[in-house]
Design a protein around this motif. Sequence first.
Motif, PDB file in Angstrom:
ATOM      1  N   SER A 109       0.830  -1.204   0.000  1.00 22.25           N
ATOM      2  CA  SER A 109       0.000   0.000   0.000  1.00 22.25           C
ATOM      3  C   SER A 109       0.865   1.255   0.000  1.00 22.25           C
ATOM      4  N   VAL A 110       1.979   1.193   0.742  1.00 24.90           N
ATOM      5  CA  VAL A 110       2.890   2.349   0.767  1.00 24.90           C
ATOM      6  C   VAL A 110       3.483   2.581  -0.625  1.00 24.90           C
ATOM      7  N   ALA A 111       3.872   1.494  -1.299  1.00 26.90           N
ATOM      8  CA  ALA A 111       4.437   1.634  -2.648  1.00 26.90           C
ATOM      9  C   ALA A 111       3.421   2.277  -3.592  1.00 26.90           C
TER      10      ALA A 111
ATOM     11  N   LEU B 293      -5.153   2.890   2.052  1.00 20.93           N
ATOM     12  CA  LEU B 293      -4.776   3.557   3.297  1.00 20.93           C
ATOM     13  C   LEU B 293      -5.818   4.607   3.674  1.00 20.93           C
ATOM     14  N   THR B 294      -6.002   4.811   4.988  1.00 22.29           N
ATOM     15  CA  THR B 294      -6.905   5.855   5.459  1.00 22.29           C
ATOM     16  C   THR B 294      -6.240   7.219   5.314  1.00 22.29           C
TER      17      THR B 294
ATOM     18  N   ILE C 253       0.508  10.141   7.613  1.00 26.76           N
ATOM     19  CA  ILE C 253       1.750   9.601   8.197  1.00 26.76           C
ATOM     20  C   ILE C 253       2.798   9.383   7.111  1.00 26.76           C
ATOM     21  N   VAL C 254       2.346   8.881   5.960  1.00 27.50           N
ATOM     22  CA  VAL C 254       3.276   8.619   4.853  1.00 27.50           C
ATOM     23  C   VAL C 254       3.866   9.909   4.314  1.00 27.50           C
TER      24      VAL C 254
END
Length: 362
Positions: free
Chosen positions: A51-53, A69-70, A76-77
Motif C-alpha cells: 500500500s505504501v508503494a 490507506l486511510t 503519516i506517509v
Amino acid sequence: MHQALARDPSLPVVARPAGLRKRWLAVGVLAVFVALVAGVSLGPVSLPPGSVAIELLNLLPGVRLDSGLTEREIAIVTELRLPRVVLGLLVGGLLALAGGAYQGVFRNPLADPYLLGVAAGAGLAVTVVLTLGTATGGALSGLPLTIPLAAFVGSLGAVAMTYLLGVAGGRSRSPATLILAGVAVSAFLSAGQTYLLQRNADSIQEVYSWLLGRLATAGWHDVRLVLPYFLLTSLVILLHRRELDVLSVGDDEAAGLGLHPQRSRYLLIAAASLGTAAAVSASGLIGFVGIIVPHTVRLLAGSSYRVILPLSLLFGGAFLALTDVAARTAAAPQEIPIGVVTALLGGPFFVLILRTARRVLT
C-alpha cells in the motif's frame, strides 16, 4: 592509460565487465526504492509495504491508484515518514559521494569526511552559530542559509588545514600522514567545540542532540534546504569522475594527458566539502558512511571512479535510509541516534580497511 590505472597502488583493483556494472547500477536503483518503501512502512504504526508503494506512486503526476490507506495513514506517509526517508537518501548519498571523491583526490583509501576533519570543521562552525543564536534569541541561527553557509566555511577551513599539514611540503610523505593530520585537526576543532559548549551551557542540549546525528525532526523544509546542494555537488563530482581515474596515475602523468591536476583537485575538494557541509548542517555528524559505501562498491563493481561515484550516490542513500530504520526500530519505543549506529558499523569496517591498506600506509 588503462594499464597505468591498473597499477594504482593506493586502491585495490577489481576489474568488472561493463555489463556487470550496468546490473549493479540497476541494483542500486532498486536498493533506493526498497529503502524508500521500508523506511516509510516501518515505525510505531506499521503500514503494508504494498500500500505504501502504491501511495508513493500516487505522488507522480497523472497517477491515481487506490492504496487502501486511510487519510490518517496517508498523512503519516506524506508528512511524517517520507521527508525523513528522503532526507536520509540525500544525506547518505552526499556523504558516500564525498568520501569516494576524497579518496580519489588524495589517493588515500582511508579518506573520509569524518577522518579528514571536514565534519569536525562543519560541526565547530555550526556550534558557533547555534551558541550565538541562543545568545541572540535565535536571530542569527534562524536565518535559512546561516547554518549551511557556516558549515561550508568550516568544512573548507578544516580540509585546507588537513591538506597543508598532511600533503603539502613534499611527495615523500606517507599517505598515513594525511589521516594523522586529519585526526589532529579533528581533535583540535573538537576541543574548540567543547570549550564553546562549556562557556554556553544553555546550548548544550541542542548541540549535543545534533552532534549524535539526527533525522527524527526532518521535514520537507530540510529536504528543500539540502536538495540544491545535493544536485550541485552530484553534478560537479559526477561530471569530473573520469578525472579522478586520470589523477590516480599521478600528477605528472595526468598533466601529460592534458589534465590540470591542481585545478581539478581543488574543484573536487570544494564540491565534496560543499556536499559534506550540507549533509552535516541538516543531520549532524554521521560518520563512516564515506568509507563503508565506496569501499563496498569498489569490491563489488570495480575500481574505476566512473563506476564507484554514481553507485556510491545510490547505495549511500539506501544505506543511510535503512540504517535509520534500524535506529528507530531496534530499541522501540526509544530511538537510537543514527550516528551511534553508523559508528558501531563503521568502527570494525575501518579496522578491516586499515589492515588491508597497511601496505599502502607504510
